[in-house]
Design a protein around this motif. Structure first.
Motif, PDB file in Angstrom:
ATOM      1  N   UNK A 154       0.844  -1.198   0.000  1.00 50.68           N
ATOM      2  CA  UNK A 154       0.000   0.000   0.000  1.00 50.68           C
ATOM      3  C   UNK A 154       0.879   1.247   0.000  1.00 50.68           C
ATOM      4  N   UNK A 155       0.613   2.153  -0.949  1.00 51.47           N
ATOM      5  CA  UNK A 155       1.371   3.406  -1.020  1.00 51.47           C
ATOM      6  C   UNK A 155       0.917   4.340   0.094  1.00 51.47           C
ATOM      7  N   UNK A 156       1.904   4.891   0.802  1.00 55.50           N
ATOM      8  CA  UNK A 156       1.595   5.824   1.885  1.00 55.50           C
ATOM      9  C   UNK A 156       1.893   7.251   1.462  1.00 55.50           C
ATOM     10  N   UNK A 157       1.077   8.157   1.897  1.00 53.28           N
ATOM     11  CA  UNK A 157       1.312   9.580   1.653  1.00 53.28           C
ATOM     12  C   UNK A 157       2.493  10.048   2.492  1.00 53.28           C
ATOM     13  N   UNK A 158       3.303  10.948   1.936  1.00 53.99           N
ATOM     14  CA  UNK A 158       4.444  11.491   2.676  1.00 53.99           C
ATOM     15  C   UNK A 158       4.040  12.803   3.325  1.00 53.99           C
ATOM     16  N   UNK A 159       4.281  12.870   4.633  1.00 56.20           N
ATOM     17  CA  UNK A 159       3.953  14.059   5.408  1.00 56.20           C
ATOM     18  C   UNK A 159       5.232  14.557   6.070  1.00 56.20           C
ATOM     19  N   UNK A 160       5.549  15.844   5.853  1.00 55.93           N
ATOM     20  CA  UNK A 160       6.726  16.454   6.460  1.00 55.93           C
ATOM     21  C   UNK A 160       6.279  17.373   7.586  1.00 55.93           C
ATOM     22  N   UNK A 161       6.971  17.264   8.725  1.00 59.19           N
ATOM     23  CA  UNK A 161       6.743  18.161   9.863  1.00 59.19           C
ATOM     24  C   UNK A 161       8.014  18.965  10.044  1.00 59.19           C
ATOM     25  N   UNK A 162       7.909  20.284  10.041  1.00 63.17           N
ATOM     26  CA  UNK A 162       9.120  21.085  10.186  1.00 63.17           C
ATOM     27  C   UNK A 162       8.840  22.485  10.657  1.00 63.17           C
ATOM     28  N   UNK A 163       9.870  23.130  11.227  1.00 59.68           N
ATOM     29  CA  UNK A 163       9.780  24.507  11.688  1.00 59.68           C
ATOM     30  C   UNK A 163      10.130  25.457  10.549  1.00 59.68           C
ATOM     31  N   UNK A 220      12.865  21.382  -0.367  1.00 53.45           N
ATOM     32  CA  UNK A 220      12.463  19.995  -0.149  1.00 53.45           C
ATOM     33  C   UNK A 220      11.226  19.653  -0.981  1.00 53.45           C
ATOM     34  N   UNK A 221      10.355  20.653  -1.207  1.00 55.96           N
ATOM     35  CA  UNK A 221       9.137  20.418  -1.995  1.00 55.96           C
ATOM     36  C   UNK A 221       9.409  20.484  -3.509  1.00 55.96           C
ATOM     37  N   UNK A 222      10.591  21.013  -3.883  1.00 57.88           N
ATOM     38  CA  UNK A 222      10.905  21.173  -5.303  1.00 57.88           C
ATOM     39  C   UNK A 222      11.524  19.919  -5.925  1.00 57.88           C
ATOM     40  N   UNK A 223      11.798  18.914  -5.138  1.00 58.03           N
ATOM     41  CA  UNK A 223      12.509  17.750  -5.652  1.00 58.03           C
ATOM     42  C   UNK A 223      11.606  16.948  -6.595  1.00 58.03           C
ATOM     43  N   UNK A 224      12.196  16.556  -7.736  1.00 55.32           N
ATOM     44  CA  UNK A 224      11.448  15.773  -8.714  1.00 55.32           C
ATOM     45  C   UNK A 224      11.332  14.312  -8.303  1.00 55.32           C
ATOM     46  N   UNK A 225      12.277  13.850  -7.478  1.00 53.37           N
ATOM     47  CA  UNK A 225      12.281  12.431  -7.099  1.00 53.37           C
ATOM     48  C   UNK A 225      11.459  12.145  -5.849  1.00 53.37           C
ATOM     49  N   UNK A 226      10.952  13.176  -5.219  1.00 50.56           N
ATOM     50  CA  UNK A 226      10.176  12.992  -3.992  1.00 50.56           C
ATOM     51  C   UNK A 226       8.902  13.831  -4.081  1.00 50.56           C
ATOM     52  N   UNK A 227       7.786  13.206  -3.838  1.00 44.00           N
ATOM     53  CA  UNK A 227       6.511  13.921  -3.808  1.00 44.00           C
ATOM     54  C   UNK A 227       6.050  14.025  -2.364  1.00 44.00           C
ATOM     55  N   UNK A 228       5.956  15.245  -1.883  1.00 44.27           N
ATOM     56  CA  UNK A 228       5.475  15.491  -0.520  1.00 44.27           C
ATOM     57  C   UNK A 228       3.995  15.818  -0.600  1.00 44.27           C
ATOM     58  N   UNK A 229       3.185  15.018   0.053  1.00 41.58           N
ATOM     59  CA  UNK A 229       1.736  15.219  -0.023  1.00 41.58           C
ATOM     60  C   UNK A 229       1.256  16.305   0.932  1.00 41.58           C
ATOM     61  N   UNK A 230       1.928  16.418   2.082  1.00 39.86           N
ATOM     62  CA  UNK A 230       1.458  17.447   3.037  1.00 39.86           C
ATOM     63  C   UNK A 230       2.629  17.957   3.852  1.00 39.86           C
ATOM     64  N   UNK A 231       2.604  19.224   4.169  1.00 44.79           N
ATOM     65  CA  UNK A 231       3.612  19.845   5.033  1.00 44.79           C
ATOM     66  C   UNK A 231       2.922  20.484   6.217  1.00 44.79           C
TER      67      UNK A 231
END
Length: 543
Positions: free
Chosen positions: A1-10, A33-44
């Motif tokens: 199952x594909x999981x959404x990527x969530x970033x927590x940061x200051x 970090x959100x501009x990377x083509x190899x990584x899709x961040x679903x929520x920050x």
């Protein structure tokens, strides 16, 4: 199952800042970090303090341009001082507690490149404690600043159970600590090894009192000092190791030695004295033979252990000392409490961690490795190598591990024995003749204790096991039942004190001789002695 990527940061109030078109030429950690083509961040989840709301809105808008698929939630966190560790951690902890993590559907990255150093440390701790599930993400700028280059990132998983190398290092560190407590001696006794394993855990994790019970010479003082040295090496204590044998303390001197006194507190108190409890401040206080303390000293010690405060003798002002207590005793303090000789409340206070150290005779399998250790130490002191011949080593080990070897002085007896052998060894070689002489010395040393243990030598001048061994040989004595040993010892005692064979016979057969028609007490005694290969001359001169 594909999981959404969530970033927590200051929000980075410096690194993420920038206005005008030129800001897109700058490396901004959160945006990059959100501009990377190899990584899709679903929520920050973008944490920020209210004074920086305008910058937070700008970063949110820029991420919408650079990564429109990323949802940015702005999370304002009110804190008066973002450099105050207690405040920052409490604020983050409260937010984490209220946040609804969904580890089944989402994977969490905690960004620790931005924010104050205090915030980064607090986020690290929350991930390490699994309050925030997931991993850490650390971002870095490109080596050469280029438009559109987001730099690099690294994921750090703090689940140490996944790191075999780290787990192995922790295991090795614990094994090293256990070997340190055992002075590097490869002990084989399972009970003793299990005891030391637990003592190692307690030594590095607890500052509560520890009680060692065991016979004199079992190693209580040595183990207490090694515990202190282990804690010192790990920066867990800053003070000193202070040791006192409570059996040497008497009268006013006992309280004065432990708790100190003011000038004039008693006759002879010519100056103030700090006392050993204050000398052990921030360190370890080892009270050997604690069962010898008087009732007043026990009461004062209880207060000092519980409150870290006490009154020196003659003083109306309390003093403080924050020490860890390690106590030793060769008494059963449970029995002392039951008989009213030791305070029950003090015993309860020092009995949280209680260990019974076995005597050397209870650890026969550990004698050989301890002999090797003592022999190496003796060789260092003598400045030359010392070793056993094969037959000498076998003979010494056979006797040392036999029931005949009492080791009543425990390691003190063993250390003294090895020192004698090493000192007398010609050219550093311990030969069989030297071992046989040492065994004879040890038999002589333990003869009174052995005789009392076996019921022999119950009165002055009585015949003991050593006397029997001298007459019959040690092996012959061991082959006799204790009944026969006791009977023969009593007969020999009469023979020693009698003037003639007949006189000894009359004393021994006084009751039964009246029932005989032919009385020949001397012959009866002669035949009895002959059963053991003895005659009158040897029996009479055995003294």
């Amino acid at each position: 199952m594909h999981k959404s990527k969530v970033v927590i940061g200051f929000l980075g109030t410096q690194l993420d800042s920038g206005k005008g078109a030129g800001r897109w030429e700058k490396w901004r950690p959160t945006v990059s970090l959100m501009q990377r083509e190899d990584v899709v961040i679903d929520r920050l989840e973008l944490l920020y303090t209210p004074p920086h709301q305008a910058l937070a809105l700008l970063v949110q808008a820029d991420i919408a341009t650079a990564s429109p698929e990323t949802v940015v939630n702005l999370v304002p966190l009110a804190m008066a001082d973002p450099w105050d560790f207690g405040e920052v951690y409490a604020t983050l902890f409260d937010w984490v507690q209220s946040y609804r993590f969904d580890t089944e559907r989402e994977a969490y990255w905690t960004h620790i490149t931005t924010g104050t150093h205090v915030a980064q440390i607090c986020l690290f701790l929350l991930v390490e404690s699994r309050r925030i599930p997931g991993v850490l993400v650390q971002t870095s700028p490109p080596k050469r600043q280029q438009l559109g280059d987001p730099g690099s990132y690294a994921l750090i998983d703090l689940d140490l159970s996944r790191y075999d190398v780290i787990a192995q290092r922790f295991g090795a560190e614990q094994r090293d600590a256990v070997q340190f407590l055992k002075s590097g001696i490869a002990t084989r006794n399972a009970r003793f090894n299990a005891l030391i394993d637990e003592v190692e855990h307690v030594a590095v994790r607890s500052r509560a009192p520890i009680l060692f019970t065991g016979p004199t010479g079992a190693g209580k003082s040595h183990l207490a000092r090694r515990m202190f040295e282990l804690k010192k090496a790990r920066h867990q204590v800053a003070g000193e190791f202070v040791e006192v044998n409570c059996a040497t303390l008497r009268g006013d001197g006992a309280a004065s030695t432990l708790f100190g006194h003011k000038k004039g507190a008693f006759t002879g108190a010519a100056a103030d004295r700090a006392g050993l409890l204050r000398a052990a401040h921030k360190g370890v206080l080892f009270l050997d033979e604690i069962g010898e303390l008087g009732p007043d000293e026990q009461a004062m010690l209880l207060k000092a252990v519980e409150e870290k405060r006490f009154y020196p003798m003659g003083s109306d002002r309390e003093v403080e000392s924050d020490f860890q207590l390690v106590a030793g005793t060769n008494r059963d303090l449970r029995a002392e409490v039951a008989q009213g000789r030791f305070r029950e409340d003090l015993f309860a206070r020092i009995n949280l961690w209680s260990y019974v150290l076995p005597g050397l005779a209870e650890r026969p399998e550990d004698i050989e490795p301890n002999v090797d250790h003592l022999l190496a130490r003796a060789g260092t002191e003598l400045g030359r190598s010392v070793r056993f011949s094969n037959e000498a080593r076998a003979a010494y080990a056979r006797y040392a591990q036999s029931p005949e070897a009492l080791w009543s002085g425990n390691f003190r007896d063993l250390a003294a024995s090895v020192t004698r052998l090493a000192t007398l060894a010609d050219s550093g070689r311990i030969a069989l003749a030297l071992v046989e002489a040492e065994i004879a010395r040890l038999r002589w040393l333990w003869q009174p204790a052995r005789d009392v243990q076996d019921g022999l030598a119950a009165s002055p001048g009585a015949v003991g096991r050593g006397d029997l061994a001298a007459l019959l040989g040690a092996d012959a004595v061991e082959a006799l039942d204790l009944f026969d040993q006791l009977q023969l010892a009593a007969v020999l005692q009469v023979c020693r004190n009698a003037r003639t064979l007949s006189d000894a016979g009359r004393q021994l057969f006084q009751a039964s001789r009246a029932q005989r028609t032919v009385v020949n007490d001397a012959d009866r005694l002669r035949k009895y002695l002959a059963r053991f290969g003895l005659d009158w001359e040897r029996a009479h001169s055995s003294a």
